[in-house]
Design a protein around this motif. Structure first.
Motif, mmCIF file in Angstrom:
data_model
loop_
_atom_site.group_PDB
_atom_site.id
_atom_site.type_symbol
_atom_site.label_atom_id
_atom_site.label_comp_id
_atom_site.label_asym_id
_atom_site.label_seq_id
_atom_site.Cartn_x
_atom_site.Cartn_y
_atom_site.Cartn_z
ATOM 1 N N GLY A 1 -21.435 46.684 -14.947
ATOM 2 C CA GLY A 1 -20.742 45.844 -13.898
ATOM 3 C C GLY A 1 -20.984 44.375 -14.284
ATOM 4 N N TRP A 2 -22.053 44.169 -14.764
ATOM 5 C CA TRP A 2 -22.446 42.728 -15.211
ATOM 6 C C TRP A 2 -21.395 42.348 -16.305
ATOM 7 C CZ3 TRP A 2 -27.045 40.715 -18.550
ATOM 8 C CH2 TRP A 2 -26.858 39.227 -18.534
ATOM 9 N N PHE A 3 -21.320 43.155 -17.177
ATOM 10 C CA PHE A 3 -20.261 43.223 -18.375
ATOM 11 C C PHE A 3 -18.950 42.825 -17.880
ATOM 12 C CE2 PHE A 3 -17.504 44.236 -21.816
ATOM 13 C CZ PHE A 3 -18.035 43.480 -22.959
ATOM 14 N N TYR A 4 -18.350 43.712 -16.805
ATOM 15 C CA TYR A 4 -17.234 43.477 -16.305
ATOM 16 C C TYR A 4 -16.764 42.016 -15.455
ATOM 17 C CZ TYR A 4 -12.763 44.403 -13.804
ATOM 18 O OH TYR A 4 -11.734 44.492 -13.170
ATOM 19 N N ALA A 5 -17.829 41.633 -14.957
ATOM 20 C CA ALA A 5 -17.794 40.667 -13.834
ATOM 21 C C ALA A 5 -17.800 39.213 -14.999
ATOM 22 C CB ALA A 5 -19.222 40.293 -13.258
ATOM 23 N N ALA A 6 -18.309 39.380 -16.231
ATOM 24 C CA ALA A 6 -18.190 38.526 -17.249
ATOM 25 C C ALA A 6 -16.915 38.372 -18.112
ATOM 26 C CB ALA A 6 -19.422 38.436 -18.393
ATOM 27 N N HIS A 7 -16.546 39.643 -18.387
ATOM 28 C CA HIS A 7 -15.447 39.603 -19.224
ATOM 29 C C HIS A 7 -14.138 40.386 -18.904
ATOM 30 C CE1 HIS A 7 -18.140 37.996 -22.507
ATOM 31 N NE2 HIS A 7 -19.104 39.071 -22.163
ATOM 32 N N GLN A 8 -14.123 40.783 -17.496
ATOM 33 C CA GLN A 8 -12.984 41.608 -16.840
ATOM 34 C C GLN A 8 -12.813 42.888 -17.984
ATOM 35 O OE1 GLN A 8 -12.835 37.912 -16.979
ATOM 36 N NE2 GLN A 8 -14.095 38.707 -14.938
ATOM 37 N N ARG A 9 -13.880 43.434 -18.436
ATOM 38 C CA ARG A 9 -13.538 44.581 -19.275
ATOM 39 C C ARG A 9 -14.568 45.675 -18.994
ATOM 40 N NH1 ARG A 9 -13.316 41.901 -25.227
ATOM 41 N NH2 ARG A 9 -13.046 44.009 -25.740
ATOM 42 N N PHE A 10 -14.061 47.127 -18.988
ATOM 43 C CA PHE A 10 -15.198 48.055 -18.672
ATOM 44 C C PHE A 10 -15.933 48.452 -20.042
ATOM 45 C CE2 PHE A 10 -11.974 48.643 -15.514
ATOM 46 C CZ PHE A 10 -12.594 49.027 -14.428
ATOM 47 N N GLY A 11 -17.103 48.561 -20.007
ATOM 48 C CA GLY A 11 -17.834 48.903 -21.100
ATOM 49 C C GLY A 11 -19.546 48.046 -21.025
ATOM 50 N N ILE A 12 -20.089 48.224 -21.992
ATOM 51 C CA ILE A 12 -21.365 47.410 -22.148
ATOM 52 C C ILE A 12 -21.198 46.500 -23.435
ATOM 53 C CG2 ILE A 12 -22.886 48.990 -21.010
ATOM 54 C CD1 ILE A 12 -23.790 50.176 -23.713
ATOM 55 N N ILE A 13 -20.289 46.786 -24.508
ATOM 56 C CA ILE A 13 -19.760 45.910 -25.488
ATOM 57 C C ILE A 13 -18.282 45.595 -25.549
ATOM 58 C CG2 ILE A 13 -21.959 45.968 -26.692
ATOM 59 C CD1 ILE A 13 -20.413 47.748 -28.635
ATOM 60 N N GLY A 14 -17.773 44.941 -26.106
ATOM 61 C CA GLY A 14 -16.246 44.734 -26.396
ATOM 62 C C GLY A 14 -15.825 44.799 -27.660
ATOM 63 N N SER A 15 -16.334 45.460 -28.364
ATOM 64 C CA SER A 15 -16.050 45.499 -29.798
ATOM 65 C C SER A 15 -15.952 47.011 -30.699
ATOM 66 C CB SER A 15 -17.356 44.620 -30.764
ATOM 67 O OG SER A 15 -18.563 45.347 -30.301
ATOM 68 N N ASN A 16 -15.947 47.739 -29.857
ATOM 69 C CA ASN A 16 -15.876 49.228 -30.351
ATOM 70 C C ASN A 16 -14.601 49.512 -31.141
ATOM 71 O OD1 ASN A 16 -18.205 50.415 -29.185
ATOM 72 N ND2 ASN A 16 -17.401 50.575 -27.237
ATOM 73 N N GLY A 17 -13.496 49.085 -30.811
ATOM 74 C CA GLY A 17 -12.324 49.185 -31.428
ATOM 75 C C GLY A 17 -12.377 48.246 -32.958
ATOM 76 N N ARG B 1 -25.924 36.080 -20.467
ATOM 77 C CA ARG B 1 -24.531 36.431 -20.439
ATOM 78 C C ARG B 1 -23.952 37.416 -21.307
ATOM 79 N NH1 ARG B 1 -19.066 35.083 -22.119
ATOM 80 N NH2 ARG B 1 -17.476 34.882 -20.236
ATOM 81 N N PRO B 2 -23.522 38.456 -20.815
ATOM 82 C CA PRO B 2 -23.424 39.907 -21.852
ATOM 83 C C PRO B 2 -22.452 39.351 -23.214
ATOM 84 C CG PRO B 2 -22.878 40.420 -19.565
ATOM 85 C CD PRO B 2 -23.137 38.939 -19.629
ATOM 86 N N ASP B 3 -23.095 39.780 -24.022
ATOM 87 C CA ASP B 3 -22.363 39.356 -25.352
ATOM 88 C C ASP B 3 -21.118 40.480 -25.834
ATOM 89 O OD1 ASP B 3 -22.318 37.732 -27.956
ATOM 90 O OD2 ASP B 3 -22.652 39.653 -29.035
ATOM 91 N N LEU B 4 -20.210 40.316 -26.503
ATOM 92 C CA LEU B 4 -19.056 41.155 -26.663
ATOM 93 C C LEU B 4 -19.554 41.892 -27.796
ATOM 94 C CD1 LEU B 4 -16.057 38.665 -26.610
ATOM 95 C CD2 LEU B 4 -16.541 40.707 -25.143
ATOM 96 N N VAL B 5 -20.595 41.715 -28.665
ATOM 97 C CA VAL B 5 -20.776 42.617 -29.680
ATOM 98 C C VAL B 5 -22.114 43.040 -29.690
ATOM 99 C CG1 VAL B 5 -21.128 42.456 -32.308
ATOM 100 C CG2 VAL B 5 -19.782 41.023 -31.255
#
Length: 518
Positions: free
Chosen positions: A237-253, A56-60
C-alpha cells in the motif's frame, strides 16, 4: 548462582568444540572490523542509504534493509552497522548449533553445521559490506530454526510469520518462501490434528465429542498467514501511494527481461513491433551477461525514453520476457540450469564480471569512488549519515591477514552440492533399510524445510535474474542444518533398530524356556 558457577566448567567442556569455532569466528570478525574501517561498499549500498535517509519505497529494492540502517542513523557510524551485521552472523551460527542439539543431533554434527557460516571468509566479507544479505540470512535462518521447535504453538507461528515478512521486505526472494512455509505448517498441522484425534479417541467417544482437525490446522496456519501477509500488504500500500503501482518493487519485468536475453531469439519469437525494439541482433553467445541489459547504456531497454524502471518500461520488458519464455521454454530451462550450476563449480571463476567479483574480496587498496549517477547521489546522503569521511581505511597487517585467510578458507561450490545431497541420500538409505527390516516407510524428518528453503534460495535467482556469488551464501547455513539433522535422524534410527534387535534376541531364550516348561 553457586550451582551455575559450578556447572559452567562442565557446560564449557561439553560445548568446547563449538566455543572454539565461535571464538575463532569472533576473532576473525574483530580483525576485519579493525582492518577495514568503517565499512566496505557495494553499488547497491548507496541506494539503501538514500531510502534510509529519505524514506520512500525504492523501485528496485524493498526498504527493509534501509530501515535497518535507519535504526542506527543517530550513531552516525557505518562501522557500527557492519559490527551489528557481524554479530548477526555469529548469532546465525549459534542458532544452527542450538537447533541441531535441540532436535537430538550429535554435538559433532552441530559443530560442523555451523562452521561455514562462522568461518567462511566470504561470509565474513559479506557481513562487512553494506548490503542486505546478512540481515536477510539471519531472519531466514531464525525462521527455519523457530519452525523446527516442538510443539509449534499459535504464538510461535505468528512470530514465524513476522520473521518471513521482515525477510521479504529485506529481499524479495522471501515472498515465494512464505508459500513454502505455509505448506510446511499445513502439513505439520494435519499431522498434529491426526495425532490428537488418535490419542483422544476414547475420551472423546465417552463424552460424545468429536475432534475437529480443521480447527487444529487453522490454529497453526492462520496466525502465520496473517502476520506474514499483513506487513507485506501494508508495504505494498505504501508502494502504491508512492508510485501508483501494485507490488513491493517495480522492476520484476526488467530483471526477467535481462534474464531472458541469455537465450531470446527474436527470429523464433516473432515479437510485435512494440516489443521488437528490445531485441538484440547478436547471437546469445556473443552477448554480455544478463545484468548489463539493466545498467549498460547500450542496452535496448536502457535506450528507451525515461528511466529504466518506469511502469511502462517494466511492463514492456515483462511482456518481452514472457514471450521469450513461451517461445523458447527449453532454452529457458537450459539457461536456468546453467545459472544454477554455477553455484556448484569446484573453484570460484570470475562471474558475472570482474568488477562485481571484486566487491566480494577483501581489497588490498582503497576502492575507487562510485561512478554511476545514482551512487553519486547516494554518496551525498551517506556523508550525512556518517557525518565523516566515507573513504575506506585499510590497516595493515590486519587487512593482509584477512586477504590471506580468504584465499584458503571458503566453502567451494562442489562442497555445497555435496552438503545438499546428504539429506536425500540419508533418507533414501533409511527408507531402504526400513523396507527390508520394518513395516512402513519413514517420512523425511525435520531437515526437509531447511533443505527446500536452501534450494529455493539458489533456484529463484537463477530463474529470474542471474547467478551471483552473494546469492549462494544465505543458502549455506540452511543446507548445513538440513544435512546435520538428516545424519542425526539416520543415526538415531540405526541405533533404535539395533537396540530393538538386541532386546528381541535377549527375550528369545526366555520365551523358549517358558514354552518348554509349559
Amino acid at each position: 548462582m553457586a550451582w551455575a558457577r559450578e556447572d559452567l566448567p562442565g557446560w564449557a567442556r561439553r560445548h568446547r568444540w563449538f566455543l572454539g569455532v565461535l571464538g575463532l569466528g569472533t576473532l576473525l570478525r574483530l580483525v576485519t572490523v579493525l582492518g577495514y574501517r568503517p565499512a566496505l561498499w557495494f553499488p547497491d549500498s548507496y541506494t539503501y542509504v538514500v531510502t534510509a535517509m529519505r524514506p520512500r519505497p525504492d523501485l528496485v529494492r524493498p526498504a527493509g534493509y534501509s530501515m535497518f540502517l535507519r535504526l542506527f542513523e543517530a550513531f552516525h557510524s557505518f562501522g557500527l552497522v557492519v559490527t551489528v551485521q557481524h554479530l548477526l552472523g555469529l548469532l546465525t551460527g549459534v542458532m544452527v548449533y542450538v537447533t541441531v542439539l535441540r532436535r537430538g543431533g550429535r554435538a559433532w554434527a552441530a559443530v560442523l553445521a555451523c562452521v561455514p557460516v562462522l568461518l567462511d571468509a566470504y561470509q565474513i566479507e559479506l557481513e562487512h559490506l553494506l548490503v542486505s544479505d546478512s540481515l536477510f540470512t539471519f531472519l531466514l535462518v531464525a525462521a527455519v530454526c523457530l519452525a523446527m521447535r516442538r510443539p509449534l504453538t499459535a504464538r510461535a507461528s505468528a512470530a514465524l510469520g513476522l520473521l518471513l515478512a521482515a525477510a521479504t521486505l529485506t529481499r524479495t526472494i522471501g515472498l515465494p518462501l512464505i508459500a513454502v512455509f505455509a505448506l510446511f505448517l499445513l502439513a505439520y498441522g494435519m499431522r498434529r490434528a491426526g495425532a490428537a484425534a488418535e490419542s483422544t479417541a476414547e475420551a472423546m467417544a465417552e463424552s460424545k465429542g468429536t475432534v475437529r482437525p480443521g480447527r487444529v490446522v487453522a490454529a497453526i496456519v492462520l496466525p502465520f498467514l496473517v502476520t506474514a501477509l499483513v506487513p507485506v500488504a501494508a508495504y505494498a500500500g505504501w508502494f502504491y501511494a508512492a508510485h501508483q503501482r501494485f507490488g513491493i518493487i517495480g522492476s520484476n519485468g526488467v530483471f526477467l527481461y535481462a534474464r531472458t536475453m541469455s537465450f531470446a531469439d527474436c527470429a523464433v519469437m516473432d515479437p510485435p513491433a512494440d516489443l521488437a525494439v528490445l531485441c538484440d541482433p547478436r547471437p546469445p553467445a556473443a552477448r554480455p551477461v544478463s545484468q548489463e541489459y539493466i545498467w549498460d547504456a547500450a542496452s535496448p531497454l536502457v535506450r528507451l525514453p525515461g528511466i529504466t524502471f518506469t511502469k511502462e518500461t517494466d511492463t514492456l520488458a515483462g511482456r518481452f520476457a514472457s514471450l521469450a519464455i513461451r517461445s523458447q521454454p527449453l532454452e529457458y530451462l537450459r539457461t536456468t540450469l546453467t545459472e544454477l550450476g554455477r553455484s556448484f563449480t569446484p573453484g570460484r571463476p570470475v562471474y558475472p564480471d570482474a568488477d562485481t567479483y571484486g566487491y566480494y574480496r577483501f581489497p588490498a587498496t582503497v576502492p575507487p569512488p562510485p561512478g554511476r549517477y545514482p551512487a553519486l547521489v547516494g554518496k551525498e546522503f551517506a556523508r550525512r549519515y556518517e557525518q565523516g569521511s566515507l573513504t575506506v581505511r585499510i590497516a595493515e597487517p590486519l587487512a593482509g591477514w584477512m586477504r590471506g585467510y580468504q584465499r584458503v578458507a571458503w566453502l567451494p561450490g562442489a562442497a555445497l552440492l555435496a552438503v545438499l545431497l546428504v539429506p536425500p541420500a540419508a533418507w533414501a538409505a533409511r527408507r531402504m533399510t526400513a523396507a527390508r527390516r520394518e513395516p512402513g516407510t519413514p517420512a523425511p524428518g525435520g531437515w526437509l524445510l531447511g533443505w527446500t528453503t536452501a534450494w529455493a534460495l539458489l533456484l529463484v535467482p537463477a530463474a529470474t535474474a542471474q547467478f551471483d556469488y552473494r546469492y549462494t551464501l544465505p543458502a549455506v547455513p540452511l543446507a548445513c542444518l538440513a544435512a546435520a539433522l538428516a545424519v542425526t535422524q539416520s543415526a538415531t534410527h540405526a541405533a533404535r533398530r539395533a537396540a530393538t534387535q538386541t532386546a528381541t534376541r535377549a527375550a528369545a531364550p526366555v520365551s523358549e524356556g517358558r514354552h518348554e516348561g509349559a
